[in-house]
Design an enzyme around this catalytic site. Sequence first.
Site, PDB file in Angstrom:
ATOM      1  N   ILE A 193      -7.423  -9.227 -11.834  1.00  0.00           N
ATOM      2  CA  ILE A 193      -8.081  -8.795 -13.285  1.00  0.00           C
ATOM      3  C   ILE A 193      -9.337  -8.631 -13.193  1.00  0.00           C
ATOM      4  O   ILE A 193     -10.076  -9.795 -12.795  1.00  0.00           O
ATOM      5  CB  ILE A 193      -7.367  -9.456 -14.443  1.00  0.00           C
ATOM      6  N   LEU A 194      -9.972  -7.488 -13.237  1.00  0.00           N
ATOM      7  CA  LEU A 194     -11.396  -7.469 -13.097  1.00  0.00           C
ATOM      8  C   LEU A 194     -12.014  -7.725 -14.629  1.00  0.00           C
ATOM      9  O   LEU A 194     -11.686  -7.490 -15.422  1.00  0.00           O
ATOM     10  CB  LEU A 194     -11.617  -6.039 -12.829  1.00  0.00           C
ATOM     11  N   HIS A 218       0.411   1.403 -13.116  1.00  0.00           N
ATOM     12  CA  HIS A 218       1.336   0.266 -13.645  1.00  0.00           C
ATOM     13  C   HIS A 218       2.589   0.570 -13.730  1.00  0.00           C
ATOM     14  O   HIS A 218       2.854   1.689 -14.027  1.00  0.00           O
ATOM     15  CB  HIS A 218       0.771  -0.130 -15.065  1.00  0.00           C
ATOM     16  N   MET A 229      -4.054  -6.884  -7.250  1.00  0.00           N
ATOM     17  CA  MET A 229      -3.560  -7.985  -8.087  1.00  0.00           C
ATOM     18  C   MET A 229      -4.510  -9.053  -8.581  1.00  0.00           C
ATOM     19  O   MET A 229      -4.521  -9.993  -8.468  1.00  0.00           O
ATOM     20  CB  MET A 229      -2.232  -8.624  -7.245  1.00  0.00           C
ATOM     21  N   GLY A 252       0.756  -1.130  -0.077  1.00  0.00           N
ATOM     22  CA  GLY A 252      -0.038  -0.009  -0.030  1.00  0.00           C
ATOM     23  C   GLY A 252       0.875   1.390  -0.062  1.00  0.00           C
ATOM     24  O   GLY A 252       0.390   2.123   0.343  1.00  0.00           O
ATOM     25  N   THR A 253       2.082   1.443  -0.537  1.00  0.00           N
ATOM     26  CA  THR A 253       2.795   2.725  -0.723  1.00  0.00           C
ATOM     27  C   THR A 253       2.149   3.468  -1.831  1.00  0.00           C
ATOM     28  O   THR A 253       1.951   4.818  -1.453  1.00  0.00           O
ATOM     29  CB  THR A 253       4.316   2.359  -1.059  1.00  0.00           C
ATOM     30  N   ASN A 254       1.453   3.058  -2.527  1.00  0.00           N
ATOM     31  CA  ASN A 254       0.886   3.921  -3.496  1.00  0.00           C
ATOM     32  C   ASN A 254      -0.582   4.365  -2.736  1.00  0.00           C
ATOM     33  O   ASN A 254      -0.881   5.724  -2.872  1.00  0.00           O
ATOM     34  CB  ASN A 254       0.467   3.519  -4.811  1.00  0.00           C
ATOM     35  N   ASN A 300      -5.887   2.689 -12.845  1.00  0.00           N
ATOM     36  CA  ASN A 300      -4.681   1.913 -12.386  1.00  0.00           C
ATOM     37  C   ASN A 300      -3.382   2.679 -12.541  1.00  0.00           C
ATOM     38  O   ASN A 300      -3.140   3.219 -13.444  1.00  0.00           O
ATOM     39  CB  ASN A 300      -5.021   0.787 -13.249  1.00  0.00           C
TER      40      ASN A 300
HETATM   41  C1  GAR Z   1       3.312  -0.883  -7.605  1.00  0.00           C
HETATM   42  O1  GAR Z   1       4.589  -0.865  -8.051  1.00  0.00           O
HETATM   43  C2  GAR Z   1       2.288  -0.974  -8.446  1.00  0.00           C
HETATM   44  O2  GAR Z   1       2.474  -0.278  -9.746  1.00  0.00           O
HETATM   45  C3  GAR Z   1       2.099  -2.449  -8.892  1.00  0.00           C
HETATM   46  O3  GAR Z   1       2.168  -2.977  -7.788  1.00  0.00           O
HETATM   47  C4  GAR Z   1       2.930  -2.272  -6.722  1.00  0.00           C
HETATM   48  C5  GAR Z   1       2.209  -2.345  -5.549  1.00  0.00           C
HETATM   49  O4  GAR Z   1       2.769  -1.684  -4.431  1.00  0.00           O
HETATM   50  N1  GAR Z   1       1.140  -2.766  -9.805  1.00  0.00           N
HETATM   51  C6  GAR Z   1       0.902  -3.529 -10.607  1.00  0.00           C
HETATM   52  O5  GAR Z   1       2.055  -4.330 -11.038  1.00  0.00           O
HETATM   53  C7  GAR Z   1      -0.311  -3.829 -11.328  1.00  0.00           C
HETATM   54  N2  GAR Z   1      -0.248  -4.489 -12.564  1.00  0.00           N
HETATM   55  P1  GAR Z   1       2.105  -0.809  -3.375  1.00  0.00           P
HETATM   56  O6  GAR Z   1       0.923  -1.986  -2.718  1.00  0.00           O
HETATM   57  O7  GAR Z   1       2.976  -0.498  -2.232  1.00  0.00           O
HETATM   58  O8  GAR Z   1       1.331   0.222  -3.732  1.00  0.00           O
END
Ligand code: GAR
Length: 198
Positions: free
Chosen positions: A93-94, A110, A91, A12-14, A108
Amino acid sequence: MTKIAVLVSGGGTNLQALIDAEKSGVLKSGTLSLVIANKADAYALTRAQNAGIETAVVLKKECGSAEAFEQRIVDLLESHDIDIIVLAGFMVILSEQFTARYPRRIINVHPSLIPSFCGEGFYGLRVHEAALQYGVKVTGATVHFVNEIPDGGEIIMQKAVAIRPTDTPETLQKRVMRLAEWKILPAAVEKVSKEYVK
Ligand code: GAR
């Protein structure tokens, strides 16, 4: 004010970048209203709770089918009057049934410059492994709308990040997050929230 739900699976850093953006005023046209995780132990849930955001956990295996899993998410989104859905390290795919319900309302992030290293099978660290294996010198992150094609919806924002000869998938992942994802995701969510008409 646009109501935002964030769907997460992991660290969940994003999500944290969005929480910080709301606090600092970078995200001002929308409010983080609900965080849904598909993993009970996702650290993203703790981040949401620390920020006082309502959380829910929806487990596919408890729902019995992919359809029931998505329906449970739809029920939560509707009961919370959610306008915009952000996939932040979600993670799953909907299905088209789900994405068609929310045209230009699902966002999203990516970790590559789409259309490179994207689509089914390209997620998390795998994306950075593929970029290093291919030998590209520049990668980055993309924020896009979600439609029925995995990573195929309209691009909202992109940011490039240079690859260093010493990079490992882990160092590259961290730098792409810090220099690209955590910046363009809040900016894109603000843009979409501001333009959203209820
Ligand atoms: C992030 O790098 C995001 O871009 C990627 O997973 C990581 C999640 O990190 N998402 C994908 O690869 C989707 N196809 P987070 O939980 O720390 O945000």
